[in-house]
Every structure is written in structure tokens, then in C-alpha cells.
Design a protein around this motif. Structure first.
Motif, mmCIF file in Angstrom:
data_model
loop_
_atom_site.group_PDB
_atom_site.id
_atom_site.type_symbol
_atom_site.label_atom_id
_atom_site.label_comp_id
_atom_site.label_asym_id
_atom_site.label_seq_id
_atom_site.Cartn_x
_atom_site.Cartn_y
_atom_site.Cartn_z
ATOM 1 N N VAL A 1 0.837 -1.202 0.000
ATOM 2 C CA VAL A 1 0.000 0.000 0.000
ATOM 3 C C VAL A 1 0.872 1.251 0.000
ATOM 4 O O VAL A 1 1.833 1.361 0.761
ATOM 5 C CB VAL A 1 -0.943 0.000 1.225
ATOM 6 C CG1 VAL A 1 -1.662 1.342 1.361
ATOM 7 C CG2 VAL A 1 -1.947 -1.147 1.097
ATOM 8 N N GLN B 1 -3.422 5.677 -2.374
ATOM 9 C CA GLN B 1 -4.213 4.557 -2.872
ATOM 10 C C GLN B 1 -5.521 4.427 -2.098
ATOM 11 O O GLN B 1 -5.649 4.906 -0.966
ATOM 12 C CB GLN B 1 -3.428 3.249 -2.772
ATOM 13 C CG GLN B 1 -2.302 3.130 -3.778
ATOM 14 C CD GLN B 1 -1.686 1.742 -3.770
ATOM 15 O OE1 GLN B 1 -1.490 1.128 -2.728
ATOM 16 N NE2 GLN B 1 -1.373 1.237 -4.970
ATOM 17 N N ALA C 1 -3.175 5.903 2.903
ATOM 18 C CA ALA C 1 -4.249 5.492 2.000
ATOM 19 C C ALA C 1 -5.563 6.196 2.329
ATOM 20 O O ALA C 1 -5.769 6.694 3.442
ATOM 21 C CB ALA C 1 -4.443 3.978 2.080
ATOM 22 N N HIS D 1 -11.152 0.210 -5.934
ATOM 23 C CA HIS D 1 -10.106 0.303 -4.922
ATOM 24 C C HIS D 1 -8.828 -0.356 -5.425
ATOM 25 O O HIS D 1 -8.870 -1.286 -6.232
ATOM 26 C CB HIS D 1 -10.568 -0.363 -3.624
ATOM 27 C CG HIS D 1 -11.793 0.264 -3.039
ATOM 28 N ND1 HIS D 1 -13.056 -0.039 -3.482
ATOM 29 C CD2 HIS D 1 -11.936 1.210 -2.062
ATOM 30 C CE1 HIS D 1 -13.937 0.670 -2.792
ATOM 31 N NE2 HIS D 1 -13.289 1.432 -1.949
ATOM 32 N N ASP D 2 -7.708 0.136 -4.927
ATOM 33 C CA ASP D 2 -6.413 -0.447 -5.283
ATOM 34 C C ASP D 2 -6.149 -1.722 -4.500
ATOM 35 O O ASP D 2 -5.499 -2.647 -4.997
ATOM 36 C CB ASP D 2 -5.288 0.558 -5.007
ATOM 37 C CG ASP D 2 -5.445 1.824 -5.814
ATOM 38 O OD1 ASP D 2 -5.164 1.790 -7.026
ATOM 39 O OD2 ASP D 2 -5.861 2.845 -5.236
ATOM 40 N N GLY E 1 -4.871 -4.082 -9.220
ATOM 41 C CA GLY E 1 -5.075 -4.048 -7.769
ATOM 42 C C GLY E 1 -4.855 -5.398 -7.117
ATOM 43 O O GLY E 1 -4.610 -6.413 -7.776
#
Length: 328
Positions: free
Chosen positions: A148, A152, A176, A213-214, A236
């Protein structure tokens, strides 16, 4: 000393409070007077040998190999072997004993110094005991496996549970934008942990929200993984942390053929360096343990039963103080 002992696999009814000899540390050992411990999903999985293959993974084929369960502890060093260099008698420590013989549901435990780290100075023993396995799982999954990065988008499913409460905070500490998924009664808790967005799964299906979402950290995997692919960006990562055996097998079998979207699972590796990293986050105010209930050592069977319901908010702690009882 008093300890919880298990002689055969089964429900929490198989856990007994007994008087057993206090362990004596060898030349490389550390004896810890346990002030608090905490219950993890791993404890009841090991208790029941569920899934069954745990019996073939070193936990005992016909009966538990480790008679005193319990991984997470916090306490004071009572004695050290002559080869121990990192700790002295009286030091306050915490750690995960799962790679060093378990034994956390007791008044004392003897372990390797590699299992321990200095306790964060700004939390109680109970709060420190809530940290090791759950927080290290979240840290390793987000930082090491999903990598992460700041900016992100991270989705945490099961955001109010043991791993989830730490995952929300650690993802925020990594920079994040965090979305937490939980039930109605836990929305305010997850928001208080710093989540940028909180989704009540009883009202909104996050997999049909259209918001990608990543990274998705799934600490409550009870639905088809293909559902989450709809909200996982190309490139992802989906991380399985906890859920059904079926969901685990799907990730394990289908993950290598998941294309540009990585499907992974992660189990914590006890690591004193990661405990030190978490201590920095806790002492810096970025992470705080969440405790749902407290039980005395004699209440371990009830504590495990409660964790098995999957309704715990944060962690369930075992305290040395017998005066503290669980809420009605």
C-alpha cells in the motif's frame, strides 16, 4: 501455576482450568509473568482442528500438540536464561507465542526472546495483549503483500473485527484513503478509527457501488471473490485474511490465474521487528487497540465462544484480574 489446558480437539467445553508446573527457562528462554492475553480466530481454529488439515500441519494428528493454547500475551519478565541478551527481569514485554509453543492462556509462559518486544509505553498490559497477531497480520498484509502506498484506495471488509480495526488504522498511517465495511452497530467505531468512508453492509452492497479500490483486505470473506473483482482496479490486490474455508480454497486455487488483479491470502508471521514498528505507531498515536470484552483466566472458554460468534468489536482480552468479568 494456573493454566487453560486442552487434551482433545473439540468445542470450548474441552478447555479446562488446571494447576500445572510453572515452566523453567533454559539458557535461551524467557519466563514471562502474564498480565494479559487475547483471543484470536487462530485459537478456536486450533482448538477444533478446523479446517481438518491443521492436524497435518504440526498441531497434532489425534490430539492437540500444544496443551496450553493462547498466542498473544503481555506481561513482565520473571526470569531469563544465561544466553538472553535483549531482556532483563522486570522488563515489560508483549508478543505472539504461536511460533514458540503457544501457552498464552496461563499465569506464566516460557518462550524465546525472539517472540517478544518491549511493550508500548503508553498502553496498558490489556491493550498491549490485543496487538500482536491481529496487528501484525494487518501490517504485513498491507505493507508487505499489497504494498500500500500513499494516495491509494483501500477497502477493509470486516473493519470492526480484530484484524479489521488495526487494518483501518494502519492503512491510514500508510497514507491510503480507507473505506471500512461493517454492520450498522459498528459504523461509529470504524469512523472513529479514521476511516474516510464507512459502508454499512446491511444497507449498501459495496461490490455494486461502482467505486474502485487499489487494495481490498477481506477479513470477513463470506461471499464470492468475483463480487469484489467488480470494485478492484486493474492491477489491484485482493487480500484474504479470514473467512470460510471455501473462500480460502478459492483464493489459493484461483489466485495464480487471476490475471492483472492479484488474489492473495496471508497468515501472520510472528516478527519482533514488526512488533517494534507497531509500537512506534501506537506510541505516535496512529494506532490504538480496540477491546470489546475482558475475561478472567477461568473465563477463557466463554471468551473463545464469544470470538467464535464473529461479533466481537476489536479484540477480546484475558486479564489476570479475576475481579473483571464479561458483560451480561
Amino acid at each position: 501455576m494456573k493454566a487453560i489446558v486442552q487434551y482433545e480437539y473439540g468445542s470450548a467445553d474441552k478447555l479446562r482450568l488446571e494447576e500445572i508446573p510453572t515452566p523453567v527457562p533454559g539458557d535461551d528462554g524467557v519466563l514471562v509473568r502474564i498480565e494479559a492475553a487475547s483471543v484470536n480466530a487462530a485459537d478456536w481454529h486450533m482448538m477444533r482442528a478446523a479446517p481438518f488439515f491443521l492436524r497435518f500441519a504440526g498441531f497434532g494428528l489425534f490430539a492437540p500438540r500444544y496443551r496450553v493454547p493462547g498466542a498473544d500475551i503481555a506481561g513482565r519478565v520473571e526470569a531469563v536464561g544465561k544466553n538472553v541478551t535483549r531482556f532483563r527481569v522486570g522488563d515489560e514485554v508483549f508478543g505472539d507465542l504461536s511460533a514458540h509453543g503457544w501457552g498464552g492462556f496461563a499465569e506464566y509462559a516460557c518462550t524465546s526472546e525472539a517472540a517478544l518486544a518491549p511493550k508500548p509505553s503508553n498502553v496498558s498490559f490489556e491493550e498491549a495483549a490485543a496487538v500482536p497477531m491481529a496487528a501484525v497480520t494487518a501490517l504485513q498484509a498491507l505493507r508487505d503483500c499489497a504494498r500500500v502506498r500513499a494516495g491509494q484506495r483501500v477497502l477493509v471488509n470486516g473493519a470492526s473485527g480484530g484484524v479489521g480495526t488495526f487494518a483501518v488504522q494502519i492503512a491510514k498511517a500508510l497514507g491510503a484513503e480507507v473505506t471500512g465495511v461493517c454492520s450498522t452497530g459498528n459504523v461509529e467505531l470504524v469512523r472513529s478509527l479514521g476511516a474516510d468512508h464507512v459502508v454499512d453492509y446491511t444497507r449498501v452492497d459495496v461490490t455494486r457501488s461502482g467505486r474502485e479500490h487499489d487494495v481490498i483486505l477481506d477479513a470477513a470473506a463470506y461471499r464470492a471473490i468475483s463480487d469484489y473483482r467488480r470494485v478492484l482496479r486493474d492491477g489491484g490486490t485482493y487480500m484474504f485474511i479470514g473467512g470460510t474455508t471455501g473462500a480460502f480454497l478459492r483464493v489459493a486455487l484461483l489466485g495464480p490465474w487471476s490475471g492483472s488483479r492479484a488474489m492473495k491470502f496471508h497468515a501472520a508471521r510472528p516478527d519482533a521487528a514488526d512488533l517494534a514498528a507497531l509500537t512506534a505507531l501506537i506510541e505516535g498515536g496512529s494506532v490504538r487497540p480496540v477491546i470489546d470484552r475482558r475475561y478472567p483466566l477461568s473465563g477463557v472458554p466463554d471468551a473463545v465462544r464469544y470470538v467464535e460468534t464473529l461479533r466481537a468489536r476489536g479484540k477480546v482480552v484475558i486479564t489476570r484480574s479475576a475481579a473483571i468479568a464479561p458483560p451480561s
